[in-house]
Write an enzyme that holds these catalytic residues in place. Structure first.
Site, PDB file in Angstrom:
ATOM      1  N   HIS A 154       0.780  -1.296   0.098  1.00 23.20           N
ATOM      2  CA  HIS A 154       0.109   0.186   0.433  1.00 23.20           C
ATOM      3  C   HIS A 154       0.534   1.878  -0.193  1.00 23.20           C
ATOM      4  O   HIS A 154       0.449   2.272   0.218  1.00 23.20           O
ATOM      5  CB  HIS A 154      -0.892  -0.364   1.657  1.00 23.20           C
ATOM      6  CG  HIS A 154      -2.195  -1.181   1.093  1.00 23.20           C
ATOM      7  ND1 HIS A 154      -3.018  -0.617   0.425  1.00 23.20           N
ATOM      8  CD2 HIS A 154      -2.287  -2.283   1.428  1.00 23.20           C
ATOM      9  CE1 HIS A 154      -4.123  -1.868   0.780  1.00 23.20           C
ATOM     10  NE2 HIS A 154      -3.304  -2.582   0.932  1.00 23.20           N
ATOM     11  N   ASP A 204       3.411   9.362  -1.308  1.00 21.66           N
ATOM     12  CA  ASP A 204       2.524   8.865  -0.405  1.00 21.66           C
ATOM     13  C   ASP A 204       1.919   7.441  -1.540  1.00 21.66           C
ATOM     14  O   ASP A 204       1.838   7.968  -3.152  1.00 21.66           O
ATOM     15  CB  ASP A 204       1.570   9.599  -0.898  1.00 21.66           C
ATOM     16  CG  ASP A 204       0.713   9.253   0.447  1.00 21.66           C
ATOM     17  OD1 ASP A 204       0.247   8.325   1.089  1.00 21.66           O
ATOM     18  OD2 ASP A 204      -0.830  10.324   0.351  1.00 21.66           O
TER      19      ASP A 204
HETATM   20  C1  GDG Z   1      -2.113   3.891   3.328  1.00 20.94           C
HETATM   21  C2  GDG Z   1      -1.119   4.764   2.819  1.00 20.94           C
HETATM   22  C3  GDG Z   1      -2.669   4.428   0.613  1.00 20.94           C
HETATM   23  C4  GDG Z   1      -8.299  10.664   7.989  1.00 20.94           C
HETATM   24  N1  GDG Z   1      -8.426  11.196   9.120  1.00 20.94           N
HETATM   25  C5  GDG Z   1      -9.738  11.453   9.120  1.00 20.94           C
HETATM   26  C6  GDG Z   1     -10.143   9.880   8.388  1.00 20.94           C
HETATM   27  N2  GDG Z   1      -9.043   9.968   7.618  1.00 20.94           N
HETATM   28  C7  GDG Z   1      -9.619   8.124   6.832  1.00 20.94           C
HETATM   29  C8  GDG Z   1      -9.261   8.734   5.265  1.00 20.94           C
HETATM   30  C9  GDG Z   1      -9.199   7.649   4.599  1.00 20.94           C
HETATM   31  C10 GDG Z   1      -7.489   7.189   5.318  1.00 20.94           C
HETATM   32  O1  GDG Z   1      -8.018   7.713   6.621  1.00 20.94           O
HETATM   33  C11 GDG Z   1      -6.860   7.520   4.909  1.00 20.94           C
HETATM   34  O2  GDG Z   1      -5.916   7.289   3.445  1.00 20.94           O
HETATM   35  P1  GDG Z   1      -4.859   7.682   2.918  1.00 20.94           P
HETATM   36  O3  GDG Z   1      -4.716   6.999   1.783  1.00 20.94           O
HETATM   37  O4  GDG Z   1      -5.012   9.072   2.723  1.00 20.94           O
HETATM   38  O5  GDG Z   1      -2.937   7.082   3.718  1.00 20.94           O
HETATM   39  P2  GDG Z   1      -3.051   5.996   4.898  1.00 20.94           P
HETATM   40  O6  GDG Z   1      -3.507   6.390   5.841  1.00 20.94           O
HETATM   41  O7  GDG Z   1      -1.013   6.642   4.987  1.00 20.94           O
HETATM   42  O8  GDG Z   1      -2.911   4.447   4.242  1.00 20.94           O
HETATM   43  C12 GDG Z   1      -2.474   5.301   1.484  1.00 20.94           C
HETATM   44  C13 GDG Z   1      -3.505   3.270   1.818  1.00 20.94           C
HETATM   45  O9  GDG Z   1      -2.611   2.958   2.468  1.00 20.94           O
HETATM   46  C14 GDG Z   1      -4.696   2.954   0.609  1.00 20.94           C
HETATM   47  O10 GDG Z   1      -4.179   1.811   0.144  1.00 20.94           O
HETATM   48  O11 GDG Z   1      -3.723   5.851   0.194  1.00 20.94           O
HETATM   49  O12 GDG Z   1      -0.757   6.018   0.187  1.00 20.94           O
HETATM   50  O13 GDG Z   1      -0.667   5.470   3.020  1.00 20.94           O
HETATM   51  O14 GDG Z   1      -9.549   7.200   3.784  1.00 20.94           O
HETATM   52  O15 GDG Z   1     -10.992   9.540   5.038  1.00 20.94           O
HETATM   53  N3  GDG Z   1     -11.399   9.465   8.441  1.00 20.94           N
HETATM   54  C15 GDG Z   1     -12.330   9.128   9.272  1.00 20.94           C
HETATM   55  N4  GDG Z   1     -12.086  10.690   9.719  1.00 20.94           N
HETATM   56  C16 GDG Z   1     -10.933  11.302  10.306  1.00 20.94           C
HETATM   57  O16 GDG Z   1     -10.849  12.128  11.171  1.00 20.94           O
HETATM   58  N5  GDG Z   1     -13.281   8.948   9.257  1.00 20.94           N
END
Ligand code: GDG
Length: 473
Positions: free
Chosen positions: A157, A365
């Site tokens: 990921h 990312d």
């Molecule tokens: C890893 C990889 C890859 C955030 N704040 C809140 C909240 N979130 C949720 C977002 C989103 C998720 O968390 C974050 O996803 P990301 O993709 O931006 O980043 P990582 O956590 O680092 O995830 C990344 C992912 O895996 C999938 O393969 O895209 O590159 O690093 O869904 O909405 N959710 C809620 N409240 C918050 O305050 N409910």
């Protein structure tokens, strides 16, 4: 579909109330697990005095989970250590933050062996095993060593680092060799795949065929690009929920006619929050006419607080937001609202919709799902503008966003000026193109694509638009 066994460090089963607070990935995995009567295996998040290997089974909303507790030493060396202080920084190109300790590496091997010991008896011959992420790279090898002959896939990921960086990991060769236990390995982008292939060719002298098959030491695997998406329909529905509509109204009221810029990120150095604040500061410095007219809402729930680099970034952001607010705020206006807590998913959807600009500027990312969620939440008649880092995996699919170099405060400041002044027709044109991609390549598409590949098919067999996908050249 054969029975699916999903393995990840943590499991996120649906609650009794259904999937409302699960992320898109968890919703999609739950759907596939339900359909195939599968099992989701991982660490419970709990600590035990002595490791017993006892599995706790649970069934919620039709999804079976199987979890194990880990010892304190396991958690320190495997999770806080090798996963979060060695691999995470290194794979995000932060060799300056990576810590190389033999104890961490030993704990990582031990926990992967423990996962394999407990999981092996659950696996029946027709099962398809899908291992997720950097915590569990050697798990496939451990399962093979215990006689598991199943079809097995591994999905990463996060980014795969350039070869020269990976060479700084003392056990880099062993780690990469262990991937050859899988039948398929998947990455979000061609960049990450190419870095893996570069290493495989140069360091292992592996043979890479046109169709993406990589042969090494008598084993072969398929290395593919399979970008994750969001559950776009679910997110659109969440945006129309009562909680989202209420939140949107609350935000609009509290904005008082000012344009809101939003950032939503786990508090992590890979997300470029300091650079983002500096870019916004530059924007304020060179656009005095915009003072009082805009504000940045940065939502940043803390994560991995046990790790020192995370404590440091938190302190540094506290100082930076304080400094910028101290410099520019007035009695009626605060330029940065910096919030260290998470919001329920439906409220988050309302916040995205109320924002005129989505500011997504990670330094590195794997994909970045926030960029896709921001697009899915917009009003089609009056959408906001997405500013996206070139260095997020999402940039490969989202070229209609305003793409920026997150290290350049000037670049970020310029993009903010352009976004805030963008005419409605252009916003609609860009949004439509982005939304089309977000809906087409959604999380179910990703899931089908990867599972089909593990089963020996082609991503295209899963109904995927095939030009961006499939094998490496
Ligand atoms: C890893 C990889 C890859 C955030 N704040 C809140 C909240 N979130 C949720 C977002 C989103 C998720 O968390 C974050 O996803 P990301 O993709 O931006 O980043 P990582 O956590 O680092 O995830 C990344 C992912 O895996 C999938 O393969 O895209 O590159 O690093 O869904 O909405 N959710 C809620 N409240 C918050 O305050 N409910």
């Amino acid at each position: 579909m054969n029975r699916l066994i999903v393995v990840s460090n943590r499991v996120q089963p649906p609650s009794g109330q259904g999937t409302a607070n699960q992320g898109g990935l968890a919703v999609a995995l739950s759907a596939a697990l339900r359909e195939s009567n599968g099992v989701w295996f991982g660490w419970s998040g709990e600590e035990t005095e002595t490791f017993t290997g006892q599995i706790q089974f649970q069934k919620a909303a039709g999804v079976t989970t199987a979890t194990i507790d880990l010892e304190n030493q396991d958690i320190e060396e495997y999770y806080n250590g090798y996963a979060n202080r060695t691999l995470w920084p290194l794979f995000h190109y932060r060799i300056d933050l990576a810590e190389f300790q033999r104890g961490f590496a030993g704990g990582y091997e031990r926990v992967n062996a423990r996962f394999a010991d407990t999981l092996t008896p659950l696996v029946t011959p027709e099962d398809v095993v899908w291992v997720n992420d950097y915590h569990l790279i050697p798990l496939g090898r451990e399962l093979r060593n215990r006689g598991c002959a199943n079809r097995m896939g591994f999905f990463l990921h996060i980014p795969w680092p350039p070869m020269r960086l990976l060479l700084s990991l003392p056990s880099h060769r062993e780690l990469v060799e262990s991937l050859f236990a899988y039948d398929v390995i998947g990455f979000h982008t061609r960049d990450w795949l190419d870095s893996f292939l570069h290493y495989a060719r140069e360091q292992l002298e592996a043979e890479v065929a046109e169709d993406g098959t990589v042969r090494y030491a008598g084993r072969s695997l398929r290395a593919i690009v399979c970008p994750i998406g969001i559950d776009s329909q679910e997110f659109i529905a969440a945006t129309q929920s009562e909680a989202a509509v209420r939140m949107q109204e609350t935000m609009e009221r509290s904005a008082g006619g000012r344009q809101m810029i939003v950032g939503v990120d786990r508090l992590d150095y890979s997300k470029g929050l300091q650079e983002r604040f500096l870019g916004y500061e530059r924007f304020l410095a060179s656009n005095a006419d915009q003072h009082q007219k805009v504000f940045l809402l940065q939502i940043a729930p803390p994560s991995r607080g046990e790790v020192q680099s995370y404590q440091e970034i938190r302190a540094s952001l506290d100082a930076l937001s304080g400094r910028i607010n101290g410099e520019y705020a007035s009695a009626e206006w605060v330029p940065i609202r910096y919030v260290n807590k998470g919001y329920p998913r439906d409220q988050l959807a309302g916040i995205y919709r109320a924002a005129k600009v989505g500011l997504v500027t990670p330094l590195r990312d794997g994909m970045n799902l926030v960029a896709k969620e921001y697009i899915a939440a917009q009003d089609p008649e009056d959408p906001g503008v997405l500013i996206l880092s070139h260095f997020a995996g999402a940039a490969a699919q989202m070229s209609e966003a305003l793409l920026v170099n997150p290290y350049s405060a000037e670049d970020v400041a310029d993009a903010l000026s352009v976004a805030l002044a963008m005419p409605r027709e252009e916003r609609i044109r860009r949004w439509r193109a982005l939304m089309e991609g977000v809906c087409r390549e959604d999380v179910m598409w990703w899931l089908r694509c990867f599972v089909t590949s593990i089963e020996g098919g082609e991503c295209g067999d899963a109904g995927a638009p095939d030009q961006e996908l499939g094998a490496a050249a």
